[in-house]
Design a protein around this motif. Structure first.
Motif, PDB file in Angstrom:
ATOM      1  N   LEU A 196      31.233  -6.234   4.237  1.00 52.90           N
ATOM      2  CA  LEU A 196      32.029  -5.981   5.447  1.00 52.90           C
ATOM      3  C   LEU A 196      32.732  -4.625   5.351  1.00 52.90           C
ATOM      4  N   GLY A 197      33.307  -4.319   4.189  1.00 54.56           N
ATOM      5  CA  GLY A 197      33.963  -3.022   3.987  1.00 54.56           C
ATOM      6  C   GLY A 197      32.972  -1.869   4.132  1.00 54.56           C
ATOM      7  N   GLY A 198      31.768  -2.033   3.597  1.00 52.22           N
ATOM      8  CA  GLY A 198      30.729  -1.001   3.715  1.00 52.22           C
ATOM      9  C   GLY A 198      30.306  -0.796   5.160  1.00 52.22           C
ATOM     10  N   LEU A 199      30.159  -1.891   5.903  1.00 47.04           N
ATOM     11  CA  LEU A 199      29.805  -1.781   7.324  1.00 47.04           C
ATOM     12  C   LEU A 199      30.903  -1.104   8.139  1.00 47.04           C
ATOM     13  N   ILE A 200      32.152  -1.439   7.836  1.00 45.70           N
ATOM     14  CA  ILE A 200      33.278  -0.797   8.529  1.00 45.70           C
ATOM     15  C   ILE A 200      33.311   0.691   8.203  1.00 45.70           C
ATOM     16  N   LEU A 201      33.119   1.043   6.954  1.00 44.35           N
ATOM     17  CA  LEU A 201      33.093   2.461   6.552  1.00 44.35           C
ATOM     18  C   LEU A 201      31.946   3.196   7.223  1.00 44.35           C
ATOM     19  N   ALA A 202      30.746   2.584   7.254  1.00 44.23           N
ATOM     20  CA  ALA A 202      29.597   3.216   7.903  1.00 44.23           C
ATOM     21  C   ALA A 202      29.865   3.396   9.406  1.00 44.23           C
ATOM     22  N   GLY A 203      30.452   2.393  10.042  1.00 51.73           N
ATOM     23  CA  GLY A 203      30.792   2.499  11.463  1.00 51.73           C
ATOM     24  C   GLY A 203      31.802   3.608  11.719  1.00 51.73           C
ATOM     25  N   PHE A 204      32.817   3.702  10.841  1.00 52.14           N
ATOM     26  CA  PHE A 204      33.821   4.751  10.984  1.00 52.14           C
ATOM     27  C   PHE A 204      33.181   6.141  10.840  1.00 52.14           C
ATOM     28  N   LEU A 205      32.327   6.295   9.826  1.00 51.20           N
ATOM     29  CA  LEU A 205      31.665   7.594   9.618  1.00 51.20           C
ATOM     30  C   LEU A 205      30.741   7.938  10.777  1.00 51.20           C
ATOM     31  N   LEU A 206      30.049   6.954  11.302  1.00 53.11           N
ATOM     32  CA  LEU A 206      29.177   7.176  12.450  1.00 53.11           C
ATOM     33  C   LEU A 206      29.983   7.603  13.678  1.00 53.11           C
TER      34      LEU A 206
END
Length: 151
Positions: free
Chosen positions: A13-23
């Motif tokens: 979940l943390g990785g997905l949130i980070l990827a979404g933020f970077l995107l």
């Protein structure tokens, strides 16, 4: 549910949130660059006028000027953006085009040719502020500005 599965799901979940933020960050930066590029291109748009500077017979009014369109046709025919009232001009004599902030002139296979600064042009040629264009016996001076010319 075991602790290892819970930690794995939290990391996922943390990785997905980070990827979404970077995107989202990348998208905002990309949109800003596009807007800045459009603004710079708009600021670099060069508006131009053709000012009549007379003809060899003294019949052409030297006080007349014409705002150039991004594609401006010149010639004797009334369908041209700039009508050249001279028997030595062809129906569609020449075209002036704005491309990537640069004005270009091209002779349209006219019988008597188009002259730029007293030289007959054979191919599409870049224009500069103050250039003199001759079509038939009519002469024009190119005036470049950064502001829209009013007719």
């Amino acid at each position: 549910m075991s602790i290892e599965v819970t930690v794995f799901l939290l990391r996922l979940l943390g990785g997905l949130i980070l990827a979404g933020f970077l995107l989202a960050l990348f998208y905002m930066i990309w949109r800003s660059l596009i807007q800045m590029t459009d603004t710079l291109e708009a600021e670099q748009t060069r508006y131009a006028r053709l000012a009549a500077i007379g003809d060899q017979d003294g019949e052409h009014r030297p006080d007349k000027s014409f705002a150039l369109l991004p594609i401006t046709s010149l010639g004797r025919s009334s369908s041209n953006a700039i009508v050249v009232d001279n028997e030595y001009a062809s129906a569609l004599h020449a075209t002036i085009v704005l491309e990537d902030g640069q004005w270009w002139i091209e002779d349209r296979e006219s019988r008597n040719g188009t002259q730029l600064n007293n030289q007959r042009i054979q191919q599409r040629t870049a224009l500069a502020d103050g250039d003199e264009i001759r079509i038939g016996r009519c002469r024009y001076r190119l005036i470049l500005t950064k502001q829209r010319a009013t007719s």
